[in-house]
Design a protein around this motif. Structure first.
Motif, short mmCIF file in Angstrom:
data_model
loop_
_atom_site.label_atom_id
_atom_site.label_comp_id
_atom_site.label_asym_id
_atom_site.label_seq_id
_atom_site.Cartn_x
_atom_site.Cartn_y
_atom_site.Cartn_z
N ALA A 182 0.81 -1.23 0.00
CA ALA A 182 0.00 0.00 0.00
C ALA A 182 0.84 1.28 0.00
N CYS A 183 2.05 1.20 -0.55
CA CYS A 183 2.93 2.38 -0.53
C CYS A 183 3.20 2.93 -1.92
N HIS A 184 2.42 2.52 -2.93
CA HIS A 184 2.84 2.81 -4.30
C HIS A 184 2.78 4.28 -4.68
N LEU A 185 2.01 5.10 -3.96
CA LEU A 185 2.00 6.52 -4.30
C LEU A 185 3.38 7.12 -4.06
N ARG A 186 3.89 6.95 -2.84
CA ARG A 186 5.21 7.49 -2.55
C ARG A 186 6.30 6.77 -3.34
N GLU A 187 6.09 5.47 -3.56
CA GLU A 187 7.08 4.73 -4.34
C GLU A 187 7.19 5.28 -5.76
N LYS A 188 6.06 5.64 -6.33
CA LYS A 188 6.10 6.17 -7.70
C LYS A 188 6.75 7.55 -7.73
N VAL A 189 6.46 8.34 -6.70
CA VAL A 189 7.08 9.68 -6.64
C VAL A 189 8.61 9.52 -6.55
N LEU A 190 9.07 8.59 -5.73
CA LEU A 190 10.52 8.41 -5.59
C LEU A 190 11.13 7.78 -6.84
N ALA A 191 10.36 6.92 -7.51
CA ALA A 191 10.86 6.33 -8.75
C ALA A 191 11.04 7.42 -9.80
N GLU A 192 10.07 8.33 -9.86
CA GLU A 192 10.17 9.41 -10.85
C GLU A 192 11.24 10.43 -10.48
N SER A 241 1.70 -14.23 -11.84
CA SER A 241 1.91 -14.79 -10.49
C SER A 241 1.22 -13.94 -9.43
N TYR A 242 1.09 -12.66 -9.66
CA TYR A 242 0.43 -11.79 -8.67
C TYR A 242 -1.04 -11.66 -9.04
N LYS A 243 -1.86 -12.43 -8.33
CA LYS A 243 -3.27 -12.54 -8.73
C LYS A 243 -4.18 -11.57 -7.97
N SER A 244 -3.64 -10.86 -6.99
CA SER A 244 -4.53 -10.01 -6.17
C SER A 244 -5.08 -8.83 -6.95
N GLY A 245 -4.43 -8.48 -8.04
CA GLY A 245 -4.92 -7.37 -8.84
C GLY A 245 -4.06 -6.13 -8.71
N VAL A 246 -4.40 -5.13 -9.52
CA VAL A 246 -3.64 -3.88 -9.51
C VAL A 246 -4.06 -3.06 -8.28
N PRO A 247 -3.09 -2.73 -7.40
CA PRO A 247 -3.46 -1.90 -6.24
C PRO A 247 -3.71 -0.46 -6.69
N ILE A 248 -4.82 0.08 -6.24
CA ILE A 248 -5.19 1.45 -6.62
C ILE A 248 -5.49 2.22 -5.34
N ALA A 269 -14.01 -8.28 -10.17
CA ALA A 269 -13.71 -8.76 -8.81
C ALA A 269 -12.95 -7.72 -7.99
N ALA A 270 -12.91 -6.48 -8.46
CA ALA A 270 -12.19 -5.44 -7.70
C ALA A 270 -12.82 -5.27 -6.32
N THR A 271 -11.97 -5.24 -5.30
CA THR A 271 -12.50 -5.11 -3.92
C THR A 271 -11.65 -4.12 -3.14
N LEU A 272 -12.27 -3.65 -2.07
CA LEU A 272 -11.56 -2.77 -1.14
C LEU A 272 -10.65 -3.66 -0.30
N ARG A 273 -9.38 -3.26 -0.14
CA ARG A 273 -8.45 -4.09 0.65
C ARG A 273 -8.77 -3.93 2.13
N MET A 274 -9.00 -5.07 2.80
CA MET A 274 -9.36 -5.01 4.21
C MET A 274 -8.13 -5.26 5.07
N PHE A 289 -7.73 4.87 0.97
CA PHE A 289 -8.05 3.44 0.88
C PHE A 289 -7.30 2.83 -0.31
N ILE A 290 -7.25 1.48 -0.29
CA ILE A 290 -6.63 0.75 -1.41
C ILE A 290 -7.66 -0.19 -2.00
N ILE A 291 -7.81 -0.14 -3.32
CA ILE A 291 -8.65 -1.12 -4.03
C ILE A 291 -7.71 -2.05 -4.80
#
Ligand code: 5RP
Length: 455
Positions: A182-192, A241-248, A269-274, A289-291
């Motif tokens: 659940a860290c991809h926002l900051r991860e993308k900022v640092l990647a860029e 291999s990663y079947k949980s889906g794209v984290p949003i 099958a998109a769901t809210l991550r609990m 939140f993360i979907i």
């Protein structure tokens, strides 16, 4: 590793198998299913389940692969001249695993990023004293602080020399799914932020003069975003291999509308991550939140580019990044109205479609951002029975009877007997880390790096 469930029912056994399937995916869980003796699946019985060495081997191979990938990437990309370094996040918080990596919770695999920090620390005080480390979330912040490294933030250091991060899956074009932690926002900022500005060589300047391209665009960038992972995450196409889906990551109040949008977009099958240890949804470090949106693999094949007939891939010009900027400008002029009709919805690929949904903060698809991806390899050794056995042993409980006890012991003895592999040939192979790393580069060449010794 030993997973022991006492005084639990068959339902617990299967929920544990599900858990293992989630945590370790692929082979470990197949082994568990293969070896569940049907005769023991009696709902009236209570079982103790011993899941023996096969899972243990699998875990240690995965851990060794992560460490090897992380160490090799640090050795090759964190150089003495690098002073601002981005540190990615993982799926496991450091509260559940010992920072020194000497102790692991044996029921979960560890995160990859602690091995990155471990190797940076090993470069020594002298090199690290002038460096500043930028975290992508709570976990990496903890790792940096506990390792006595200097902490910074991306608002102080908007340009980063190198960022090293884990990934949930990487495809053949180095597109990644990220956000399992659940860290991809900051991860993308640092990647860029991890870009190096390159002054164009003289022949490109001449080209710019001829094409009258603005000199401002002559500063092209070289990517310095490095991904490290174990062999399970190296795929041809995302979603293998990663079947949980794209984290949003989404604004909290918009999640219900966004779930509907995503269902229509192709992820029914998109769901809210609990959360696991809290009632309610996961809340990111940014309060969102993360979907998780599992899209069909066809949509994940090339999740980024807009399909124009004249599209020229940046990748073809990766040796001449400045040149490619100009080509893209000419290309976009030619492909814009009135010469070309605007793109229709079908032309736009998945990343843009999701990102355009109002309420979406960031999408865990990292496309054309990675410079190199490091995967610790595995090797399959010839089968050896003892090292690949999984035993399910029912033991007596107050409600179980003596015959069940006898049966359990005979089962155990047969499994331990040298002739057992003949009597019960099991289709397991012995997995090991072979001390090598596969490196996929952004110019699409793949390299195999051998290390003389396993770290
Ligand atoms: O994207 C991430 C966190 O948001 C992680 O990099 C990704 O989930 C991989 O984690 P790990 O190294 O623990 O497997």
């Amino acid at each position: 590793m030993l997973i022991l469930i006492h005084h639990h029912t068959v339902d617990d056994m299967f929920s544990m198998i599900q858990q293992v399937r989630v945590n370790f995916s692929d082979e470990a869980s197949q082994h568990l299913c293969i070896d569940t003796p049907n005769s023991l699946c009696n709902r009236d019985l209570e079982y103790s389940i011993l899941v023996c060495m096969a899972v243990e081997q699998k875990l240690s191979v995965i851990e060794a692969s992560k460490r090897l990938a992380a160490w090799t990437a640090v050795d090759r990309h964190i150089l003495p001249e690098h002073k601002v370094i981005g540190i990615g996040s993982g799926t496991i918080s450091p509260t559940s695993l010992d920072h020194s990596r000497s102790k692991f919770d044996s029921t979960v695999t560890g995160s990859t990023v602690p091995y990155v920090v471990e190797r940076i620390v090993a470069q020594g005080l002298e090199l690290n004293k002038d460096r500043v480390f930028i975290p992508t979330g709570f976990q990496s912040k903890e790792l940096i602080v506990k390792a006595n490294l200097r902490l910074g933030d991306v608002d102080q250091y908007p340009t980063i020399d190198v960022t090293i991060d884990g990934a949930d899956e990487v495809d053949k074009n180095l597109n990644c799914i990220k956000g399992g932690g659940a860290c991809h926002l900051r991860e993308k900022v640092l990647a860029e932020a991890a870009v190096t500005y390159v002054f164009p060589p003289i022949y490109l300047l001449i080209f710019y003069l001829i094409t009258l391209t603005s000199p401002l665009t002559t500063n092209a960038h070289a990517r310095s975003f490095i991904v490290v992972a174990d062999y399970r995450k190296n795929s041809e196409v995302l979603g293998t291999s990663y079947k949980s889906g794209v984290p949003i990551e989404v604004a909290t109040f918009a999640y219900a509308k966004l779930l509907q949008n995503l269902h229509h977009l192709g992820a029914p099958a998109a769901t809210l991550r609990m959360a696991k240890a809290k009632a309610g949804p996961v809340v990111s470090d940014n309060g969102n939140f993360i979907i998780d949106a599992p899209f069909p693999q066809e949509m994940l094949r090339e999740p980024y580019s807009v399909r124009f007939p004249l599209l020229i891939h940046m990748r073809s010009f990766s040796l001449f990044p400045s040149f490619s900027v100009s080509i893209m400008q000419i290309h976009s002029t030619l492909t814009s109205p009135p010469y070309f009709p605007p793109p229709t919805h079908a032309d736009v690929q998945l990343l843009q479609k999701i990102k355009m949904l109002t309420g979406v903060v960031e999408v865990g698809l990292f496309c054309h951002m990675v410079k190199a991806a490091y995967f610790g390899n595995q090797v399959r050794l010839p089968p050896s029975f003892l090292s690949r056995s999984i035993a399910f042993v029912p033991v007596p409980t107050p409600r179980s009877s003596l015959p069940i006890l006898c049966f359990s012991f005979s089962l155990f003895h047969i499994h331990s007997h040298p002739l057992a592999s003949i009597l019960f040939p099991l289709p397991f192979e012995h997995l090991a880390q072979d001390g090598s790393v596969t490196v996929k580069w952004d110019d699409q060449h793949t390299e195999r790096v051998e290390r003389p010794t396993d770290p």
